[in-house]
Design a protein around this motif. Structure first.
Motif, PDB file in Angstrom:
ATOM      1  N   PRO A 158      16.010  -3.555  15.863  1.00 56.75           N
ATOM      2  CA  PRO A 158      15.936  -4.440  17.015  1.00 56.75           C
ATOM      3  C   PRO A 158      14.682  -5.300  17.021  1.00 56.75           C
ATOM      4  N   ASP A 159      14.745  -6.410  17.714  1.00 53.57           N
ATOM      5  CA  ASP A 159      13.610  -7.267  18.027  1.00 53.57           C
ATOM      6  C   ASP A 159      12.694  -7.503  16.835  1.00 53.57           C
ATOM      7  N   ALA A 213      36.244  -2.421  23.771  1.00 53.10           N
ATOM      8  CA  ALA A 213      37.387  -2.496  22.860  1.00 53.10           C
ATOM      9  C   ALA A 213      37.091  -3.435  21.695  1.00 53.10           C
ATOM     10  N   VAL A 214      36.413  -4.529  21.968  1.00 53.38           N
ATOM     11  CA  VAL A 214      36.028  -5.446  20.897  1.00 53.38           C
ATOM     12  C   VAL A 214      35.028  -4.762  19.969  1.00 53.38           C
ATOM     13  N   SER A 215      34.064  -4.071  20.551  1.00 50.79           N
ATOM     14  CA  SER A 215      33.065  -3.365  19.743  1.00 50.79           C
ATOM     15  C   SER A 215      33.716  -2.314  18.853  1.00 50.79           C
ATOM     16  N   ASP A 267      22.364   0.255  14.976  1.00 51.51           N
ATOM     17  CA  ASP A 267      22.916   0.945  16.138  1.00 51.51           C
ATOM     18  C   ASP A 267      23.618  -0.007  17.104  1.00 51.51           C
ATOM     19  N   VAL A 268      23.946  -1.207  16.648  1.00 55.78           N
ATOM     20  CA  VAL A 268      24.520  -2.214  17.552  1.00 55.78           C
ATOM     21  C   VAL A 268      25.817  -1.744  18.191  1.00 55.78           C
ATOM     22  N   ASP A 308      26.108  -5.343  23.816  1.00 54.50           N
ATOM     23  CA  ASP A 308      25.346  -6.081  22.821  1.00 54.50           C
ATOM     24  C   ASP A 308      26.221  -6.472  21.632  1.00 54.50           C
ATOM     25  N   ALA A 309      27.087  -5.560  21.205  1.00 52.21           N
ATOM     26  CA  ALA A 309      27.980  -5.859  20.087  1.00 52.21           C
ATOM     27  C   ALA A 309      28.912  -7.022  20.442  1.00 52.21           C
ATOM     28  N   PHE A 310      29.390  -7.046  21.678  1.00 52.99           N
ATOM     29  CA  PHE A 310      30.265  -8.129  22.131  1.00 52.99           C
ATOM     30  C   PHE A 310      29.510  -9.462  22.139  1.00 52.99           C
TER      31      PHE A 310
END
Length: 418
Positions: free
Chosen positions: A29-30, A165-167, A186-187, A193-195
């Protein structure tokens, strides 16, 4: 210079707005500020990911519908069919409510604003052009990232239940490792966040110049002095631009900008022209259902703004000759019909609108009378009445259509000649 500037914009956009995102070759991250090289590398990674996602039907609830199912690259990223709406949903049996637009040439669309003033480079900046910009027929998404989220969750499009569901679908994809390499290992543990990351990748892919804004039409070559137009096409162009005839260029800008940028063939405005109601759209079987564009039902922030009812986005006319349905409701199925409607909407309304129970023409039948004051009355409409001479005759309409056929991109024209 323009192409280089746009590449820099895309790379800058690739410096993620999400704190968790990492450069293309860095996990975690970041990652902090990105160098120019990292920004370009990230843009390339996002484009590659977005391309894979765009063609992946597993990202839909049905498992059978990808973005490309409705936005076919062989049809300038518009629909291949002549149907006014496309089918979607978990079982691909739910109809949409509007015609699918092309995704080409959206990169220049400004964010939506209620009051758009021309820049001093383009015109009189004191003139308020009213509602302008945004994506979709009602301008409710400001950027490709925002627009990409809509079909993923729409119940009559890809119909995912929620972001999770998208993730989950992305976690199972063949490109899941690439996704993690770009957005962090870990997304997928954070579905929201994944979406957002998925939307970022799709939005970045839709900024790919070679795919979405090649500016390779014969008209572009003509403007560059590398091609010629026939006498008929030149006459069509003159009629297209003539304020007393077609006046098409008042909304569909046909000249390069002062900075040399190719014409977009849209001013990105939202206007009301009262396209006839389309009975082929299942939602229209309900007589109380009316699609009013900017004031709803899909856009909700301007409900109650009666002065916005009936306004729809002015689309680019680039590649318009490839379409098999026209306007927001797909009512017309030939380009000639669409041009002819402008020419004689008010001079011959019986040609376009049905008759009501009293045997008279039900003019503007898909726009309640309370909103008729919103109708565009610029030429070729300009207050004409039934029986008046239309602004364009049949031969002139044909010439405008011939000119519009020069706006087809080279890759699309090549596919049609094979």
């Amino acid at each position: 210079m323009m192409r280089r500037w746009k590449s820099l914009v895309i790379a800058s956009a690739a410096i993620s707005t999400f704190g968790f995102a990492a450069p293309a070759n860095t996990a975690g991250p970041d990652p902090g500020p990105l160098s120019r090289a990292q920004a370009f590398a990230r843009a390339e990674a996002l484009t590659a990911l977005g391309r894979k996602m765009f063609f992946d039907p597993a990202l839909s609830a049905s498992g059978k519908q990808a973005c490309s199912s409705c936005h076919d690259p062989r049809h300038a990223f518009g629909p291949a069919s002549a149907s006014p709406v496309e089918m979607g949903g978990p079982n691909l049996d739910l109809p949409g409510v509007r015609a699918v637009p092309s995704l080409r040439y959206l990169e220049a669309a400004p964010a939506f604003t209620e009051h758009f003033h021309d820049s001093e480079d383009e015109g009189d900046e004191s003139v308020d052009n009213g509602p302008t910009g945004g994506l979709t027929w009602d301008g409710r998404a400001d950027h490709g990232v925002d627009q990409a989220k809509i079909p993923l969750l729409s119940p009559f499009e890809m119909a995912n239940k929620d972001e999770a569901a998208v993730s989950a679908a992305l976690r199972k994809s063949a490109y899941a490792d690439e996704f993690k390499a770009t957005f962090g290992n870990d997304v997928f543990d954070r579905p929201g966040d994944a979406f957002d990351a998925a939307a970022e990748a799709l939005g970045t892919f839709e900024q790919s110049a070679v795919d979405f804004y090649p500016y390779s039409s014969r008209y572009d070559a003509f403007l560059a002095g590398k091609a010629t137009l026939s006498a008929r096409e030149l006459h069509g162009r003159a009629l297209f631009e003539d304020e007393a005839k077609g006046n098409c260029a008042s909304c569909h800008l046909s000249e390069p900008a002062n900075d040399g940028e190719p014409p977009q063939f849209t001013d990105f405005g939202l206007i009301a022209i009262a396209v006839p109601r389309n009975p082929a759209i299942p939602a229209n079987a309900d007589p109380t259902y009316v699609d009013l564009g900017l004031c709803g039902p899909l856009r909700t922030d301007f409900r109650g703004r009666t002065d916005y009812c009936g306004l729809f986005k002015t689309p680019s006319l680039r590649n318009v000759a490839l379409r098999k349905s026209f306007f927001h409701n797909g009512y017309f199925h030939t380009l000639r019909e669409a041009v002819a409607f402008y020419a004689s909407r008010d001079t011959d309304p019986g040609r376009w609108y049905p008759k009501n129970a009293y045997g008279t023409v039900d003019k503007y039948d898909d726009l309640p009378k309370a909103y008729w004051p919103n109708l565009n009355q610029d030429p070729p409409f300009d207050g004409k009445k039934p029986g008046d001479k239309p602004a364009l005759d049949d031969a002139e309409i044909d010439d405008i259509v011939a000119f519009l056929q020069t706006l087809t991109d080279a890759d699309q024209a090549a596919k049609r000649s094979q």
